[in-house]
Motif scaffolding. Structure first.
Motif, PDB file in Angstrom:
ATOM      1  N   UNK A  72       0.817  -1.220   0.000  1.00 48.67           N
ATOM      2  CA  UNK A  72       0.000   0.000   0.000  1.00 48.67           C
ATOM      3  C   UNK A  72       0.841   1.256   0.000  1.00 48.67           C
ATOM      4  N   UNK A  73       1.934   1.257   0.758  1.00 51.75           N
ATOM      5  CA  UNK A  73       2.812   2.425   0.808  1.00 51.75           C
ATOM      6  C   UNK A  73       3.480   2.644  -0.540  1.00 51.75           C
ATOM      7  N   UNK A  74       3.903   1.562  -1.198  1.00 51.39           N
ATOM      8  CA  UNK A  74       4.542   1.703  -2.497  1.00 51.39           C
ATOM      9  C   UNK A  74       3.562   2.223  -3.539  1.00 51.39           C
ATOM     10  N   UNK A  75       2.299   1.885  -3.408  1.00 56.82           N
ATOM     11  CA  UNK A  75       1.296   2.322  -4.368  1.00 56.82           C
ATOM     12  C   UNK A  75       0.835   3.748  -4.139  1.00 56.82           C
ATOM     13  N   UNK A  76       1.135   4.293  -2.987  1.00 56.83           N
ATOM     14  CA  UNK A  76       0.680   5.646  -2.662  1.00 56.83           C
ATOM     15  C   UNK A  76       1.782   6.659  -2.941  1.00 56.83           C
ATOM     16  N   UNK A  77       2.263   6.677  -4.163  1.00 55.78           N
ATOM     17  CA  UNK A  77       3.306   7.613  -4.557  1.00 55.78           C
ATOM     18  C   UNK A  77       2.787   9.043  -4.417  1.00 55.78           C
ATOM     19  N   UNK A  78       3.676   9.915  -3.959  1.00 58.61           N
ATOM     20  CA  UNK A  78       3.306  11.315  -3.828  1.00 58.61           C
ATOM     21  C   UNK A  78       3.116  11.917  -5.214  1.00 58.61           C
ATOM     22  N   UNK A  79       2.105  12.727  -5.337  1.00 56.29           N
ATOM     23  CA  UNK A  79       1.800  13.388  -6.602  1.00 56.29           C
ATOM     24  C   UNK A  79       2.080  14.870  -6.429  1.00 56.29           C
ATOM     25  N   UNK A  80       2.735  15.473  -7.392  1.00 52.42           N
ATOM     26  CA  UNK A  80       3.003  16.909  -7.359  1.00 52.42           C
ATOM     27  C   UNK A  80       2.923  17.419  -8.788  1.00 52.42           C
TER      28      UNK A  80
END
Length: 157
Positions: free
Chosen positions: A15-23
């Motif tokens: 889940x953490x790997x899939x929740x990449x930060x978006x900017x």
């Protein structure tokens, strides 16, 4: 019990790997933003805003630069909507600071995200992420126009 903990840990890592930060950087129209009736009503008319490159009345007194970096919740909102609120918040902060200092304008306003200056008379920069959108501006508080002292008279002797 051990197997359950392992599965939960594995789910957490995936889940953490899939929740990449978006900017995502957006370049949005200043004119469209300022034409909005709600924006004009919230900003009032006590302080005027002049973005870099826009014609500006003569500056009679300068109170120095002011920087604002405003964020808003963007979770589940379209980027344009979140950016609009962040821009409004940034301009309200500049307006309030100008009033505190005795100015009637903020001139030479530039986008200033992460201290990176982007000057434009037509567009401002907003960064939108998964949870937060932000607008950072820098401008100079000033007294312009009728509040400015008259120009010095030159002697003809």
């Amino acid at each position: 019990m051990r197997k359950t903990l392992f599965i939960l840990a594995l789910i957490g890592v995936v889940g953490v790997q899939g929740a990449q930060a978006r900017d995502v950087e957006h370049s949005l129209s200043i004119a469209e933003f300022m034409a909005d009736a709600e924006v004009r009503q919230k900003l009032g008319s006590d302080v005027t805003f002049y973005f870099s490159g826009q014609p500006t009345p003569r500056v009679g007194k300068s109170f120095g630069d002011v920087v604002t970096n405003r964020k808003t919740n963007s979770f589940g909102k379209p980027d344009a909507s979140a950016c609009r609120w962040a821009m409004l918040s940034a301009l309200i902060h500049l307006r309030d600071r100008a009033k505190e200092l005795g100015g009637n304008a903020v001139v030479d306003i530039v986008s200033y995200y992460k201290k990176n200056t982007q000057a434009s008379s037509t567009h401002y920069v907003c960064h939108a992420g998964n949870i937060v959108a932000g607008v950072a501006l820098k401008g100079t508080v000033a007294v312009v126009g009728t509040g400015a002292p008259p120009p010095a008279r030159q002697s003809t002797r």
